[in-house]
Design a protein around this motif. Sequence first.
Motif, PDB file in Angstrom:
ATOM      1  N   LEU A  93       0.836  -1.203   0.000  1.00  0.00           N
ATOM      2  CA  LEU A  93       0.000   0.000   0.000  1.00  0.00           C
ATOM      3  C   LEU A  93       0.870   1.252   0.000  1.00  0.00           C
ATOM      4  CD1 LEU A  93      -3.103   0.511   0.347  1.00  0.00           C
ATOM      5  CD2 LEU A  93      -2.607   0.946   2.767  1.00  0.00           C
ATOM      6  N   ARG A  94       1.877   1.257   0.869  1.00  0.00           N
ATOM      7  CA  ARG A  94       2.731   2.449   0.974  1.00  0.00           C
ATOM      8  C   ARG A  94       3.628   2.615  -0.249  1.00  0.00           C
ATOM      9  NH1 ARG A  94       3.850   3.919   7.272  1.00  0.00           N
ATOM     10  NH2 ARG A  94       1.859   3.145   8.012  1.00  0.00           N
ATOM     11  N   LEU A  95       4.058   1.485  -0.833  1.00  0.00           N
ATOM     12  CA  LEU A  95       4.925   1.572  -2.015  1.00  0.00           C
ATOM     13  C   LEU A  95       4.136   1.968  -3.260  1.00  0.00           C
ATOM     14  CD1 LEU A  95       7.054  -1.704  -1.581  1.00  0.00           C
ATOM     15  CD2 LEU A  95       7.945   0.629  -1.492  1.00  0.00           C
ATOM     16  N   GLY A  96       2.883   1.497  -3.313  1.00  0.00           N
ATOM     17  CA  GLY A  96       2.091   1.712  -4.529  1.00  0.00           C
ATOM     18  C   GLY A  96       2.447   0.706  -5.610  1.00  0.00           C
ATOM     19  N   TRP A  97       3.221  -0.290  -5.293  1.00  0.00           N
ATOM     20  CA  TRP A  97       3.553  -1.384  -6.216  1.00  0.00           C
ATOM     21  C   TRP A  97       3.877  -2.616  -5.388  1.00  0.00           C
ATOM     22  CZ3 TRP A  97       8.586  -2.840  -5.192  1.00  0.00           C
ATOM     23  CH2 TRP A  97       9.432  -1.851  -4.675  1.00  0.00           C
ATOM     24  N   LYS A  98       3.975  -3.762  -6.067  1.00  0.00           N
ATOM     25  CA  LYS A  98       4.167  -5.018  -5.327  1.00  0.00           C
ATOM     26  C   LYS A  98       5.560  -5.609  -5.536  1.00  0.00           C
ATOM     27  CE  LYS A  98      -0.509  -6.488  -4.893  1.00  0.00           C
ATOM     28  NZ  LYS A  98      -1.578  -7.388  -5.183  1.00  0.00           N
ATOM     29  N   LEU A  99       6.055  -6.244  -4.504  1.00  0.00           N
ATOM     30  CA  LEU A  99       7.332  -6.961  -4.624  1.00  0.00           C
ATOM     31  C   LEU A  99       7.150  -8.138  -5.581  1.00  0.00           C
ATOM     32  CD1 LEU A  99       7.874  -5.327  -1.997  1.00  0.00           C
ATOM     33  CD2 LEU A  99       8.882  -7.384  -1.024  1.00  0.00           C
ATOM     34  N   GLU A 100       8.213  -8.469  -6.310  1.00  0.00           N
ATOM     35  CA  GLU A 100       8.158  -9.683  -7.145  1.00  0.00           C
ATOM     36  C   GLU A 100       8.399 -10.901  -6.254  1.00  0.00           C
ATOM     37  OE1 GLU A 100      10.941  -9.647 -10.454  1.00  0.00           O
ATOM     38  OE2 GLU A 100      10.635  -7.482 -10.637  1.00  0.00           O
ATOM     39  N   GLU A 101       8.172 -12.056  -6.838  1.00  0.00           N
ATOM     40  CA  GLU A 101       8.423 -13.289  -6.092  1.00  0.00           C
ATOM     41  C   GLU A 101       9.925 -13.412  -5.774  1.00  0.00           C
ATOM     42  OE1 GLU A 101       7.878 -17.886  -7.100  1.00  0.00           O
ATOM     43  OE2 GLU A 101       6.322 -16.550  -7.932  1.00  0.00           O
ATOM     44  N   ALA A 102      10.243 -13.907  -4.580  1.00  0.00           N
ATOM     45  CA  ALA A 102      11.655 -14.041  -4.182  1.00  0.00           C
ATOM     46  C   ALA A 102      12.407 -14.943  -5.153  1.00  0.00           C
ATOM     47  CB  ALA A 102      11.745 -14.605  -2.775  1.00  0.00           C
ATOM     48  N   ARG A 103      13.681 -14.609  -5.397  1.00  0.00           N
ATOM     49  CA  ARG A 103      14.515 -15.417  -6.300  1.00  0.00           C
ATOM     50  C   ARG A 103      15.300 -16.468  -5.501  1.00  0.00           C
ATOM     51  NH1 ARG A 103      15.681 -11.738 -10.907  1.00  0.00           N
ATOM     52  NH2 ARG A 103      13.636 -10.758 -11.170  1.00  0.00           N
ATOM     53  N   PRO A 104      15.694 -17.557  -6.150  1.00  0.00           N
ATOM     54  CA  PRO A 104      16.471 -18.591  -5.431  1.00  0.00           C
ATOM     55  C   PRO A 104      17.841 -18.062  -4.989  1.00  0.00           C
ATOM     56  CG  PRO A 104      15.818 -19.327  -7.642  1.00  0.00           C
ATOM     57  CD  PRO A 104      15.446 -17.890  -7.552  1.00  0.00           C
ATOM     58  N   TYR A 105      18.315 -18.547  -3.861  1.00  0.00           N
ATOM     59  CA  TYR A 105      19.648 -18.170  -3.359  1.00  0.00           C
ATOM     60  C   TYR A 105      20.118 -19.321  -2.477  1.00  0.00           C
ATOM     61  CZ  TYR A 105      17.171 -17.335   0.966  1.00  0.00           C
ATOM     62  OH  TYR A 105      16.394 -17.513   2.074  1.00  0.00           O
ATOM     63  N   HIS A 106      21.413 -19.310  -2.193  1.00  0.00           N
ATOM     64  CA  HIS A 106      21.920 -20.372  -1.318  1.00  0.00           C
ATOM     65  C   HIS A 106      23.043 -19.827  -0.450  1.00  0.00           C
ATOM     66  CE1 HIS A 106      23.337 -24.175   0.142  1.00  0.00           C
ATOM     67  NE2 HIS A 106      24.559 -23.842  -0.249  1.00  0.00           N
ATOM     68  N   PHE A 107      22.949 -20.047   0.865  1.00  0.00           N
ATOM     69  CA  PHE A 107      24.027 -19.652   1.765  1.00  0.00           C
ATOM     70  C   PHE A 107      24.812 -20.885   2.194  1.00  0.00           C
ATOM     71  CE2 PHE A 107      21.136 -15.988   2.995  1.00  0.00           C
ATOM     72  CZ  PHE A 107      21.928 -15.027   2.396  1.00  0.00           C
ATOM     73  N   ASP A 108      26.164 -20.696   2.272  1.00  0.00           N
ATOM     74  CA  ASP A 108      27.036 -21.795   2.700  1.00  0.00           C
ATOM     75  C   ASP A 108      27.451 -21.674   4.161  1.00  0.00           C
ATOM     76  OD1 ASP A 108      27.248 -23.015   0.338  1.00  0.00           O
ATOM     77  OD2 ASP A 108      29.216 -22.197  -0.220  1.00  0.00           O
ATOM     78  N   HIS A 109      27.637 -20.430   4.629  1.00  0.00           N
ATOM     79  CA  HIS A 109      28.249 -20.229   5.950  1.00  0.00           C
ATOM     80  C   HIS A 109      27.964 -18.802   6.412  1.00  0.00           C
ATOM     81  CE1 HIS A 109      31.397 -17.726   4.061  1.00  0.00           C
ATOM     82  NE2 HIS A 109      31.233 -18.537   3.050  1.00  0.00           N
ATOM     83  N   ASN A 110      28.152 -18.574   7.726  1.00  0.00           N
ATOM     84  CA  ASN A 110      28.020 -17.197   8.208  1.00  0.00           C
ATOM     85  C   ASN A 110      29.311 -16.672   8.850  1.00  0.00           C
ATOM     86  OD1 ASN A 110      27.825 -18.648  10.557  1.00  0.00           O
ATOM     87  ND2 ASN A 110      25.997 -17.616  11.353  1.00  0.00           N
TER      88      ASN A 110
END
Length: 573
Positions: free
Chosen positions: A327-344
């Motif tokens: 509502l505040r943006l006036g537009w919608k986020l797209e669907e999340a894209r794939p990602y992969h984490f190995d470590h922190n």
Amino acid sequence: MSENNLLSANSAPHSDVEEIKKRSDYLRGSLADTLTDRITGSIPEDDNRLMKFHGSYMQDDRDLRNERNKQKLEPAYQFMVRVRAAGGVVTPEQWLMMDRIAQQYANGTIRLTTRQSFQLHGVIKWNMKQVIKEVNEALLSTLAACGDVNRNVMSNPNPYVSEIHEQVYEWAKKISHHLDPRTRAYHEIWLDEEKVVDSRDGEEQEPIYGPVYLPRKFKIGIAVPPSNDVDVFSQDLGLIAIHEQGRLLGFNVAVGGGMGMTHGDPQTYPQLARVIGFVTPEQVVDVAEKTVTIQRDYGDRSVRKHARFKYTIDDRGLEWFIDELHLRLGWKLEEARPYHFDHNGDRYGWVKGSNGKWHFTLFIQNGRVKDEDNYPLMSGLREIAKVHNGDFRLTPNQNLIIGNVSTQKKKKIEEIIKAYGLTDGIHYSALRRNSMACVALPTCGLAMAESERYLPTLLDKIESILDEAGLREEEMVIRMTGCPNGCARPALAELSFIGKAPGRYNMYLGGGFSGNRLNKMYRENIDEAQILAELRPILNRYAKEREEGEHFGDFTIRAGYVKEVRSGLDFHE
Ligand code: SRM
Ligand code: SF4
């Protein structure tokens, strides 16, 4: 939005801090006067609350408390000064300035924090103005390093593909700058700027925050997969860079993470941020701003323990937040894209970036830069800063990267590293290389137990067990804090210790190696002998029974030591 609207989301009486902010005239309070009051080295509590927004806390040396009390002296008041730089990137000149200020006005050490900032400890009131002036002259700032505002924006300091670092870092700076408070109070109090009588209303003075700022601190971090070194799921707003062949496509957006809790209060808990969609780089500043304004308008201003964004989201639901954001943006986020984490954790030693420049990650035990008899770390870094023409990058794990070293300079820097015996931690266990501890005693007023000063000793003892079990080179993440506020993000470690009382800790197991899962309490209120007695059989069993590539946190769940925790709502179950 008017002040009434700003506060309308909560009908309960507001906390004292809200009243202090309201009365403060955009963070001025009586700070200018109390800083020059020669009668005491302290400042009144109201001003101390405001001081946080200016990047400092009043503390007292807790090692000296009892003795001074006996002698009927006021506590040894001193100030912690936090200096922030988005993404933790500073120039060699800025490093030298921090080094000089630490020697001249603080306790002679520099603390690299878990959010890629610097901390100085032990600055006395009379030197505060000079310190903040000098920090600003070097084009760094303390403004909004603490307080109910957006804090230092974290960003991965050294992705494997260096051109992505450049791009992500630029966005971290843009977000940070956009969310800086606009009040001139900082410039008047510390930098002697004339006060201009301003007839503008509050909305214009602080277009994003308004006159009472946020209900609580707010944190943003950007991860660049496969590294989750910023612990993106611990952030109020976490951004996951999506990149392809050296090009930044945008960010997955994650919301509502946080680490803090209170012992014995199940209403408080650490929580993981949840991924809600994808945005392009050009949209990300708008998303950050709108997210902050939603928390500004709906966060709890009555109970500070319940005021973080994670509770706003958990109370109202993720769907509510997404609708409000759209509502505040006036537009919608797209669907999340794939990602992969190995470590922190961090990766140490020399790596060559795709721009042909070199980066050296140094192991800094718990972020403390100081000279010790057998390890002149601070002097060595000073010598490097004198010849270095790249940058320094503070990592989210309290380490330091000597960044962008040209091939010509590499030899000289290697010579200094060798001469001063500076280490990438290679001779330590992999557990120590993946360790973090918060500051705690003697400066932190909230510490219930030691952390920075104790973890190295505990690690010495755990390392003997690792050696027996043949696990010295096994990467495992261990973190310690002196209280449950979670400053070293302990709830995301595979093994962690949270201070309960002097010499006693709660022990947690089962966090995810890439910072993607919370851990769970395994034992409560145990001392060192009990810690070692508990750990020995678990580590020995891990050495014998782990499956190929199985991380310690995963094993402790599979072996039934603790239950898996995928949401903070199950943390205390
Ligand atoms: Fe923190 C308060 C140190 C990162 C959660 N933190 C404090 C204070 C200022 C104590 C106080 O309020 O009197 C500590 C000062 C100690 C000292 O003597 O220096 C302190 N926090 C630190 C640092 C220096 C720890 C470190 O060893 O590096 C980190 C500075 C970060 C920075 O540069 O901005 C630090 N603090 C964190 C993190 C980790 C992070 O942000 O990634 C967390 C957990 C994440 C989160 O916010 O959920 C964290 N600090 C807290 C909390 C609990 C907040 C809550 O939600 O309940 C407090 C207490 C509070 O705010 O009331 C706190
Ligand atoms: Fe202090 Fe607790 Fe933060 Fe450690 S976790 S620095 S003891 S507030």
